[in-house]
Design an enzyme around this catalytic site. Structure first.
Site, PDB file in Angstrom:
ATOM      1  N   ARG A  83      -0.787 -15.072  -1.261  1.00 38.50           N
ATOM      2  CA  ARG A  83      -0.198 -13.748  -1.056  1.00 38.50           C
ATOM      3  C   ARG A  83      -0.059 -13.512   0.440  1.00 38.50           C
ATOM      4  O   ARG A  83      -1.042 -13.630   1.175  1.00 38.50           O
ATOM      5  CB  ARG A  83      -1.091 -12.680  -1.709  1.00 38.50           C
ATOM      6  CG  ARG A  83      -0.638 -11.279  -1.429  1.00 38.50           C
ATOM      7  CD  ARG A  83      -1.416 -10.190  -2.183  1.00 38.50           C
ATOM      8  NE  ARG A  83      -0.887  -8.921  -1.726  1.00 38.50           N
ATOM      9  CZ  ARG A  83      -1.533  -8.052  -0.930  1.00 38.50           C
ATOM     10  NH1 ARG A  83      -2.785  -8.264  -0.569  1.00 38.50           N
ATOM     11  NH2 ARG A  83      -0.942  -6.964  -0.505  1.00 38.50           N
ATOM     12  N   HIS A 127       3.347  -4.743   4.794  1.00 36.72           N
ATOM     13  CA  HIS A 127       1.899  -4.660   5.034  1.00 36.72           C
ATOM     14  C   HIS A 127       1.705  -4.052   6.429  1.00 36.72           C
ATOM     15  O   HIS A 127       1.220  -4.705   7.342  1.00 36.72           O
ATOM     16  CB  HIS A 127       1.258  -6.036   4.891  1.00 36.72           C
ATOM     17  CG  HIS A 127      -0.240  -6.025   4.685  1.00 36.72           C
ATOM     18  ND1 HIS A 127      -0.855  -6.696   3.656  1.00 36.72           N
ATOM     19  CD2 HIS A 127      -1.236  -5.446   5.389  1.00 36.72           C
ATOM     20  CE1 HIS A 127      -2.177  -6.528   3.736  1.00 36.72           C
ATOM     21  NE2 HIS A 127      -2.431  -5.779   4.782  1.00 36.72           N
ATOM     22  N   GLU A 172      -1.152  -0.976   0.027  1.00 32.68           N
ATOM     23  CA  GLU A 172      -2.093   0.098   0.335  1.00 32.68           C
ATOM     24  C   GLU A 172      -1.474   1.316   1.010  1.00 32.68           C
ATOM     25  O   GLU A 172      -1.834   1.665   2.147  1.00 32.68           O
ATOM     26  CB  GLU A 172      -3.226  -0.418   1.239  1.00 32.68           C
ATOM     27  CG  GLU A 172      -4.035  -1.530   0.626  1.00 32.68           C
ATOM     28  CD  GLU A 172      -5.249  -1.878   1.477  1.00 32.68           C
ATOM     29  OE1 GLU A 172      -5.293  -1.520   2.649  1.00 32.68           O
ATOM     30  OE2 GLU A 172      -6.164  -2.493   0.950  1.00 32.68           O
ATOM     31  N   ASN A 299      -6.604  -3.699  -4.581  1.00 35.34           N
ATOM     32  CA  ASN A 299      -7.481  -4.140  -3.495  1.00 35.34           C
ATOM     33  C   ASN A 299      -8.790  -3.375  -3.608  1.00 35.34           C
ATOM     34  O   ASN A 299      -8.784  -2.139  -3.651  1.00 35.34           O
ATOM     35  CB  ASN A 299      -6.857  -3.851  -2.119  1.00 35.34           C
ATOM     36  CG  ASN A 299      -5.653  -4.731  -1.829  1.00 35.34           C
ATOM     37  OD1 ASN A 299      -5.276  -5.570  -2.636  1.00 35.34           O
ATOM     38  ND2 ASN A 299      -5.052  -4.529  -0.666  1.00 35.34           N
ATOM     39  N   TYR A 301     -12.913  -3.293  -2.218  1.00 29.98           N
ATOM     40  CA  TYR A 301     -13.919  -3.813  -1.295  1.00 29.98           C
ATOM     41  C   TYR A 301     -15.295  -3.194  -1.513  1.00 29.98           C
ATOM     42  O   TYR A 301     -16.299  -3.727  -1.077  1.00 29.98           O
ATOM     43  CB  TYR A 301     -13.488  -3.557   0.152  1.00 29.98           C
ATOM     44  CG  TYR A 301     -12.346  -4.433   0.606  1.00 29.98           C
ATOM     45  CD1 TYR A 301     -12.584  -5.601   1.317  1.00 29.98           C
ATOM     46  CD2 TYR A 301     -11.026  -4.096   0.316  1.00 29.98           C
ATOM     47  CE1 TYR A 301     -11.547  -6.414   1.722  1.00 29.98           C
ATOM     48  CE2 TYR A 301      -9.976  -4.904   0.727  1.00 29.98           C
ATOM     49  CZ  TYR A 301     -10.237  -6.061   1.427  1.00 29.98           C
ATOM     50  OH  TYR A 301      -9.202  -6.868   1.827  1.00 29.98           O
ATOM     51  N   GLU A 358      -6.740  -8.186  -3.294  1.00 28.69           N
ATOM     52  CA  GLU A 358      -7.652  -8.430  -2.164  1.00 28.69           C
ATOM     53  C   GLU A 358      -9.062  -8.078  -2.593  1.00 28.69           C
ATOM     54  O   GLU A 358      -9.285  -7.085  -3.289  1.00 28.69           O
ATOM     55  CB  GLU A 358      -7.325  -7.549  -0.945  1.00 28.69           C
ATOM     56  CG  GLU A 358      -6.064  -7.905  -0.213  1.00 28.69           C
ATOM     57  CD  GLU A 358      -5.806  -6.979   0.983  1.00 28.69           C
ATOM     58  OE1 GLU A 358      -6.767  -6.378   1.514  1.00 28.69           O
ATOM     59  OE2 GLU A 358      -4.622  -6.853   1.344  1.00 28.69           O
TER      60      GLU A 358
HETATM   61  C1  PNW Z   1      -7.398  -3.960   3.588  1.00 28.88           C
HETATM   62  N1  PNW Z   1     -11.594   0.627   1.636  1.00 28.88           N
HETATM   63  O1  PNW Z   1      -7.558  -2.566   3.850  1.00 28.88           O
HETATM   64  C2  PNW Z   1      -6.087  -4.462   4.182  1.00 28.88           C
HETATM   65  O2  PNW Z   1      -5.075  -4.594   3.209  1.00 28.88           O
HETATM   66  C3  PNW Z   1      -6.203  -5.743   4.962  1.00 28.88           C
HETATM   67  O3  PNW Z   1      -5.067  -5.938   5.773  1.00 28.88           O
HETATM   68  C4  PNW Z   1      -7.473  -5.732   5.758  1.00 28.88           C
HETATM   69  O4  PNW Z   1      -7.568  -6.806   6.661  1.00 28.88           O
HETATM   70  C5  PNW Z   1      -8.604  -5.739   4.753  1.00 28.88           C
HETATM   71  O5  PNW Z   1      -8.544  -4.595   3.947  1.00 28.88           O
HETATM   72  C6  PNW Z   1      -9.997  -5.802   5.355  1.00 28.88           C
HETATM   73  O6  PNW Z   1     -10.376  -4.598   5.961  1.00 28.88           O
HETATM   74  C7  PNW Z   1      -8.600  -1.833   3.277  1.00 28.88           C
HETATM   75  O7  PNW Z   1     -11.431   1.850   1.547  1.00 28.88           O
HETATM   76  C8  PNW Z   1      -8.374  -0.488   3.020  1.00 28.88           C
HETATM   77  O8  PNW Z   1     -12.678   0.154   1.272  1.00 28.88           O
HETATM   78  C9  PNW Z   1      -9.341   0.318   2.475  1.00 28.88           C
HETATM   79  C10 PNW Z   1     -10.599  -0.196   2.185  1.00 28.88           C
HETATM   80  C11 PNW Z   1     -10.838  -1.530   2.420  1.00 28.88           C
HETATM   81  C12 PNW Z   1      -9.851  -2.332   2.992  1.00 28.88           C
END
Ligand code: PNW
Length: 453
Positions: A83, A127, A172, A299, A301, A358
């Site tokens: 991706r 992006h 995002e 995505n 995290y 992600e």
């Molecule tokens: C992503 N959250 O953003 C992005 O899509 C990537 O480009 C970036 O490198 C990656 O995370 C790592 O930070 C995020 O709220 C947006 O937890 C929000 C969150 C996490 C990541």
């Protein structure tokens, strides 16, 4: 090693794609090569004081020149899919008009190289790197930007129709709209509060909705989707203020986007709460935004625990960080979050298919040890634990079709610069040497062990 045994045993219901994700500005470098125009990230990263290590993406991983080597890296990692995003300003340097053929050729070569390696391309059109020329006309505050994005989507999908089946419009919108226009941590760095976040979000969603039929018109059998960053949200306590905070945050980050895309209207609670700050939302917009999709990219995290606070009035929430393990970007490690978010999305919105587009873990820069290895045990464990929880959701009926690790190789982590790497492969930013980390070996083991479904 205990983790290697877990990797060998980990089974995901198939058929299933294992991939890795990147984004153009974070890896490509070459900001002026072959007629590329300036983007808001070129401009923002060169603004003093906004990137924590004062770095830029001018060179990054030099992927623009080293892509053949990076495809070899993907093969070594056993990836079935990759991706990546296109830099809009390589293709339309000023954000409008006819294609810059040399910019487009770069992506054609990359995609052909992926095909030769048997790796399926998942293309993201946007992006975060808006052409600066469009920002100069208001960027995502300007409704016209949505129509410029639709033109760009039409142009690219026409040019790559025979090469790419999987298309993602936006990555995002919550983050690039609210961090870019409300809080200002990301480009273009505007601090206009909720009014800014809402206006940018509406125009970004309109852009998405206009792009979907453009892509379908050019690509027979296209798989078209959007990538949202979603969080499962809980309140810090049962106090009324904390309960309200959780509701505000869930409405703003998750439901504003999910309801619009899958139900065809914004959450009434947000419209009511923010009624004095809304942009011009026209009568057909809801229908355009809710164009039917083939998949949702998620995505994920971390989880989000919210308490009363005043970050973005009239939204009233503040993040609470409970004791626990944290990554270098201060995200709590909470593997059940991936299972919870999948069940939540499936239950309330039932997209036809879902990709984890992600998921990953940031450390401090990792030195190569004397034996030449990078022992990123925490990252390896993060991916295994999250894949385990994802597989549980799948066994409960959630149609997850693939998982993309963030990220292929250490790269420019936006406002953190190079200080918080996420890669399965280490990049030495002096020599540009790539080296697969322990987590990459673990990931390759999982990918190969599940290759036949
Ligand atoms: C992503 N959250 O953003 C992005 O899509 C990537 O480009 C970036 O490198 C990656 O995370 C790592 O930070 C995020 O709220 C947006 O937890 C929000 C969150 C996490 C990541």
């Amino acid at each position: 090693e205990r983790l290697m045994a877990r990797a060998e045993e980990l089974r995901v219901p198939g058929p299933f794609l294992f991939g890795a994700a990147t984004a153009a500005y974070q890896i490509e470098g070459a900001p002026k090569a072959d007629g590329k125009g300036e983007s808001i990230w070129d401009r923002f990263s060169h603004t003093p004081g906004v990137i924590s290590d004062a770095s830029t993406g001018d060179v990054a991983c030099d992927h623009y020149h080293r892509w053949p080597e990076d495809i070899r890296l993907m093969r070594e990692l056993g990836l079935g899919a990759y991706r990546f995003s296109l830099a809009w300003s390589r293709i339309q340097p000023g954000g409008t008009g006819k294609a810059n053929a040399t910019g487009l050729d770069f992506y054609k070569r990359l995609i052909d190289g992926l095909a030769e390696a048997g790796i399926r391309p998942f293309l993201t059109l946007y992006h975060w790197d808006l052409p600066q020329a469009l920002q100069d006309k208001g960027g995502w505050y300007n409704r016209d930007t949505a129509y410029r994005f639709a033109d760009y989507a039409d142009l690219v999908s026409n040019a790559l129709s025979d090469r790419v089946q999987n298309w993602t419009t936006l990555n995002e919108p919550w983050t690039f709209c609210w961090s870019g226009y409300a809080t200002g941590e990301d480009a273009p760095g505007l601090k206009d509060g909720a009014k800014g976040g809402l206006a940018a979000s509406h125009h970004a969603l309109l852009a998405h909705g206009l792009a979907v039929p453009a892509i379908r018109g050019n690509v027979g059998n296209a798989d078209v989707g959007i990538v949202l960053d979603l969080n499962t949200v809980t309140a810090a306590s049962d106090k009324a203020a904390d309960q309200a905070a959780a509701k505000h945050f869930e409405d703003a980050q998750n439901r504003w986007f999910l309801d619009a895309v899958f139900k065809g209207h914004y959450p009434q609670s947000m419209l009511d709460l923010c009624r004095d700050l809304l942009p011009d939302i026209r009568s057909d917009d809801n229908t355009i935004i809710a164009a039917p999709l083939d998949y949702l990219g998620v995505n994920i995290y971390r989880r989000s625990i919210m308490a009363g606070g005043t970050e973005l009035p009239p939204l009233n929430f503040a993040r609470v960080n409970p004791p626990g393990r944290y990554s270098a970007v201060n995200y709590e490690v909470w593997p059940p979050s991936i299972e919870d978010v999948l069940l939540y999305v499936h239950e309330h919105y039932a997209p036809k298919a879902i990709y984890i587009s992600e998921n990953g873990f940031a450390t401090r820069p990792e030195p190569v040890t004397p034996d030449g290895a990078i022992h990123d045990v925490e990252r390896a464990e993060y991916h295994i634990d999250h894949l385990d929880h994802m597989a549980r959701a799948m066994r409960r009926g959630v149609p997850v079709k693939g998982y993309f690790a963030w990220t292929l190789m250490d790269n420019f982590e936006w406002a953190y610069g190079y200080s918080t790497p996420f890669g399965l492969a280490h990049v030495d930013f002096v020599t540009q040497e790539r080296r697969i980390k322990f987590s990459g070996e673990i990931y390759a083991t999982i990918a190969r062990g599940n290759a036949d479904g």
